[in-house]
Design a protein around this motif. Structure first.
Motif, PDB file in Angstrom:
ATOM      1  N   LEU A  78       1.899 -29.158  -5.137  1.00 32.22           N
ATOM      2  CA  LEU A  78       3.269 -27.941  -5.483  1.00 32.22           C
ATOM      3  C   LEU A  78       3.844 -28.194  -6.769  1.00 32.22           C
ATOM      4  O   LEU A  78       3.916 -29.493  -7.233  1.00 32.22           O
ATOM      5  N   ARG A  79       4.654 -27.293  -7.164  1.00 30.87           N
ATOM      6  CA  ARG A  79       5.275 -27.290  -8.273  1.00 30.87           C
ATOM      7  C   ARG A  79       6.762 -26.649  -8.174  1.00 30.87           C
ATOM      8  O   ARG A  79       6.897 -25.712  -7.524  1.00 30.87           O
ATOM      9  N   THR A  80       7.513 -27.412  -8.836  1.00 30.59           N
ATOM     10  CA  THR A  80       9.107 -26.821  -8.693  1.00 30.59           C
ATOM     11  C   THR A  80       9.410 -25.762  -9.759  1.00 30.59           C
ATOM     12  O   THR A  80       9.038 -26.160 -10.815  1.00 30.59           O
ATOM     13  N   VAL A  81       9.996 -24.770  -9.478  1.00 32.05           N
ATOM     14  CA  VAL A  81      10.719 -24.031 -10.436  1.00 32.05           C
ATOM     15  C   VAL A  81      11.986 -23.450 -10.002  1.00 32.05           C
ATOM     16  O   VAL A  81      12.411 -23.274  -8.897  1.00 32.05           O
ATOM     17  N   ILE A  82      12.718 -23.708 -11.272  1.00 28.64           N
ATOM     18  CA  ILE A  82      14.201 -23.358 -11.046  1.00 28.64           C
ATOM     19  C   ILE A  82      14.548 -22.198 -11.882  1.00 28.64           C
ATOM     20  O   ILE A  82      13.999 -22.070 -13.019  1.00 28.64           O
ATOM     21  N   GLY A  83      15.578 -21.408 -11.705  1.00 30.52           N
ATOM     22  CA  GLY A  83      16.034 -20.286 -12.514  1.00 30.52           C
ATOM     23  C   GLY A  83      17.358 -20.035 -12.337  1.00 30.52           C
ATOM     24  O   GLY A  83      18.344 -20.409 -11.539  1.00 30.52           O
ATOM     25  N   PHE A  84      17.892 -19.419 -13.563  1.00 29.54           N
ATOM     26  CA  PHE A  84      19.225 -18.828 -13.504  1.00 29.54           C
ATOM     27  C   PHE A  84      19.242 -17.621 -14.289  1.00 29.54           C
ATOM     28  O   PHE A  84      18.779 -17.698 -15.149  1.00 29.54           O
TER      29      PHE A  84
END
Length: 835
Positions: A753-759
């Motif tokens: 799995l891969r983590t994606v963060i956004g703002f």
């Protein structure tokens, strides 16, 4: 857009080549425990490989070898006689060396960073690091020959007997075996390119000039050629990171390598007249983007002579089961090494299981005929761009290739050209090819009429105004390089019982500067509150207009009737200038949504329809963008280029009964940042201002997203028309860690799995005059408000690579929680086919 499917759709053909020596086996210790990363070589040569994580290996050579050498520090070296040319299913046992290297005891597993002779050598490589031997010369020139081949692999009787191959059995006449993996394969596609490369280190410029290109069955298909070039981008082993399939792998020669790799000094011998050390390397941790392999390095210049790199199977990369790279460097004098041969093999497959079938992609690049310090080209030569295809380069005769190839084709490669020509005459193959192309491109080809039907995936939609929406359309299509293209569609809503339509024609008038004239008309229903910058493409449609499911009522839609005429030019590559004239009428498509505005000239003092003539000038600059094709419509062959875009829209009153005078200025910027092993960061900025008083239909609306799907440059927790502005700024940030976080968590590292963060944030203002213009007392009118004091913001945490294709984002609203129907939390998802 058909290229990827074209590669898949021709996976049915064959020819053969027989190597002289083949060995396949497994290496264990006396306790029957597999020993990974052992050095395996044909004794007396530098041809070799390393064992995998399970101690297995496969080694092949075109030469006839009598002995095999297996070694690993901490164990006794094993010399095994080879009784036959083909040696499969062998098992070798290594015994521990009791007197090995008294300074340190090196065994399998993590190796020490201190007092390690391999790392001492690595530090000397850093001290004398050469990005390329070419940097030592003022000017350079060389020939470059590139050969790309695709093969269907793991061919067995079960596959050959499948119904899909009935009538195509002749493709299995001969089957070859990979010299790297030992698997059977059938060659199906071959592309050859020959070019001259010129460089000037004083001017800091380089240019590659194509001399010839040909491929099996797809000559002059620039879209396919560009896709292949981008798929196998070039890399430098001395760089800290090697970009392969859009992933940044840590180079074993980088200064950060000691934090990611174990190093073992395994051997030393003469290569030619130079004494070289052999160093084995393998990952310290699983799941990271690293390699295993070995390299030979010269003992005086500390320049690499040979290197092989293999992506470990547990690396977090999709659709690729194996990647193997070999590079060989040539000694020009006592101190200068230049690249001589580069070979890359990739095994594309749905599963990483050993017996799973897939497609080999092979790229071989030969560098030859180096010339140095001859300033034959001036600065104008490097700055001159090629605007059109050189037709002669794609139609060189067979005799030219026989005389100018830098490496001869083997027998199976020679047969690919003939085999593809034969397959194209088989009806079943043509049907399979068409079905696969339709599924990928979204268009069904009607060859006899030179027309494509589609896009088929836009056939059905839904919104609260039209209800179920059915759309049919098509385009003229003779080839990817058509100079003229006509597109049209019609749609019908079963709730509003109205027919909609649109059509557009494009004509490439001048190839050199890509002067294009476009004209079109559309009468349809749209969600104009889903984008900030309006497109001049009349066939464009926002995704929020007809999503099948949503988070709320989707009734704030607009009837739009627009006629447009556009001229565009590309005076220099990737700089596009456009000038458009648009005449449009806008009115509400719903009884529950109002576009009314105060109008002193109207009988009632209120108007519900906007009539507007606009002149639009835009300039887009896209450095390092690569385009496919030379026709009126092209596709970008890469996605990692920076984008600058500005647009000025001038509304003129009274011309053609137009209602308003105003000027809207907008600017946007997008950049993708590669941050080595930390992943990829996407940033986008958009800002704009409207000068003059305009109604709601012409203002700038913060783009909301009332669906459960991920759409770029929208705010996932904003409803349509929640914020309306005449001056705004929007900023989006998204970072994908490419699995680096989950790879450190014991119970989750195997999930890939891969983590994606956004703002995301939006700030804007709306003037009192524009509020007054749009305040009519209609009970359905939108309350105009803007985040003028505190920027609106939301943030997200996502999990990507679920089942390799699914991404799910958990979105949180940061402020303005008291707005009517404000959503504090939401989940969005999307399919992403990424490596």
């Amino acid at each position: 857009m058909k290229i990827k499917l074209t590669l898949i759709s021709i996976l049915f053909c064959a020819i053969s080549l027989v190597a002289q020596t083949k060995v396949k086996g497994i290496i264990t210790d006396i306790d029957n425990i597999p020993i990974p990363y052992c050095s395996i070589q044909f004794n007396g040569s530098t041809e070799g490989t390393t064992s995998n994580e399970n101690g297995g290996f496969y080694l092949e050579s075109k030469e006839d070898w009598k002995e095999l050498k297996i070694s690993f520090i901490g164990f006794k070296t094993l010399i095994i006689p080879l009784a036959a040319k083909i040696n499969y299913n062998l098992k070798f046992t290594l015994e521990e060396e009791t007197d090995a290297l008294k300074e340190i005891i090196i065994v399998t597993g993590k190796q020490p960073k201190k007092n390690n002779p391999a790392i001492d050598i690595l530090r000397k490589i850093w001290a004398q690091k050469r990005k390329n031997g070419l940097s030592h010369f003022n000017q350079y020139q060389y020939k470059k020959y590139t050969k790309v081949e695709f093969d269907l692999n793991t061919i067995d009787k079960k596959l050959q007997q499948k119904k899909i191959f009935k009538g195509l059995e002749f493709v299995f006449k001969d089957i070859d075996t990979s010299s790297v993996t030992g698997k059977t394969f059938l060659p199906v596609f071959l592309n050859e390119g020959l070019s001259e490369v010129y460089g000037d280190n004083i001017l800091k410029k380089e240019k590659e000039v194509l001399i010839a290109n040909q491929n099996s069955g797809f000559n002059k298909d620039q879209q396919l050629i560009n896709y292949i070039d981008d798929l196998y981008s070039e890399y430098n082993i001395y760089d800290n990171y090697l970009k392969i399939f859009d992933k940044s792998f840590v180079s074993p020669l980088s200064k950060t390598g000691i934090n990611n790799y174990n190093y073992v000094l395994a051997d030393s011998t003469y290569i030619g007249k130079k004494w070289c050390y052999n160093i084995i390397y393998y990952p310290r941790r699983k799941n990271e983007l690293t390699f295993k392999g070995n390299f030979w390095v010269n003992d005086s210049t500390f320049a690499v002579k040979e290197i092989n790199l293999q992506v470990v199977k547990n690396a977090n990369i999709n659709w690729v089961k194996d990647v193997y790279i070999e590079q060989e460097f040539e000694l020009l004098n006592d101190s200068i090494f230049v690249l001589k041969r580069d070979y890359l093999l990739s095994d594309f497959a749905l599963s990483k299981k050993d017996k799973s079938r897939g497609v080999y992609g092979k790229k071989t690049t030969i560098y030859k005929d180096y010339v140095f310090n001859k300033p034959l080209k001036d600065e104008r030569f490097y700055d001159k761009k090629v605007f059109t295809a050189n037709e002669d380069s794609y139609s060189k005769p067979k005799e030219f290739w026989n005389e100018n190839r830098l490496e001869e084709l083997n027998e199976n490669e020679k047969g690919i050209y003939k085999l593809i020509d034969t397959l194209k005459t088989v009806k079943k193959f043509k049907n399979i090819n068409k079905a696969v192309q339709t599924a990928y491109s979204g268009y069904f080809e009607i060859d006899a009429l030179n027309i494509d039907y589609g896009p088929i995936f836009s056939t059905f939609g839904f919104n609260d105004v039209e209800g179920l929406r059915v759309r049919v359309g098509g385009r003229t299509y003779k080839s990817t390089n058509d100079l003229f293209r006509l597109e049209a569609y019609t749609a019908y809503g079963f709730k509003d019982k109205n027919l909609k339509y649109g059509f557009q024609a494009k004509w490439l008038v001048n190839k050199k500067n890509r002067f294009i004239i476009t004209g079109g008309k559309k009468n349809d229903i749209e969600q104009i509150g889903a984008t900030l910058t309006a497109t001049t493409d009349v066939l464009g449609r926002s995704d929020g207009s007809s999503s099948l499911i949503g988070t709320g009522t989707n009734d704030k839609l607009t009837k739009i009737n627009i006629t447009t005429l556009t001229g565009e030019i590309e005076p220099t590559p990737n700089l596009i200038l456009k000038l458009s004239a648009n005449y449009k009428t806008l009115s509400s498509a719903s009884d529950t949504f109002s576009l009314d505005y105060n109008d002193a000239d109207a009988t009632t003092g209120i108007s519900s329809k906007i009539r507007q003539l606009e002149t639009v000038f835009s300039a887009g600059y896209y450095p390092k963008r690569k385009m496919s094709g030379f026709g009126v419509q092209r596709d970008a062959a890469n996605t990692d280029f920076t984008q600058y875009f500005t647009q000025i829209t001038r509304g003129s009153k009274n011309i053609f009964d137009s209602d308003f005078n105003y000027t809207k200025v907008q600017f946007s910027f997008f950049k993708l940042w590669e941050i080595g092993g930390l992943g990829r960061l996407k940033t986008s900025l958009e800002t704009g201002k409207t000068f003059g008083e305009v109604p709601l239909g012409l203002l700038s609306v913060a783009p909301g997203n009332q669906t459960y799907f991920i759409f770029n440059n929208t705010f996932n927790l904003l409803n349509f028309y929640e914020f309306t502005t005449d001056k705004y700024a929007s900023f989006h940030l998204e970072h994908n860690f490419n699995g680096r976080i989950f790879s450190r968590i014991p119970l989750l590292k195997k999930t890939k799995l891969r983590t994606v963060i956004g703002f995301k944030t939006f700030i804007g203002n709306i003037s009192d005059k524009n509020i007054a213009l749009n305040t009519t007392g209609n009970s359905n009118e939108i309350l105009l408000r803007a985040p003028s004091k505190d920027p609106y913001y939301e943030y997200s945490v996502g999990v990507a690579n679920i089942f390799k294709i699914l991404r799910v984002d958990f979105n949180f609203r940061g402020n303005y929680l008291d707005n009517p129907e404000a959503r504090k939390f939401g989940i969005t998802a999307g399919l992403r086919f990424n490596f």
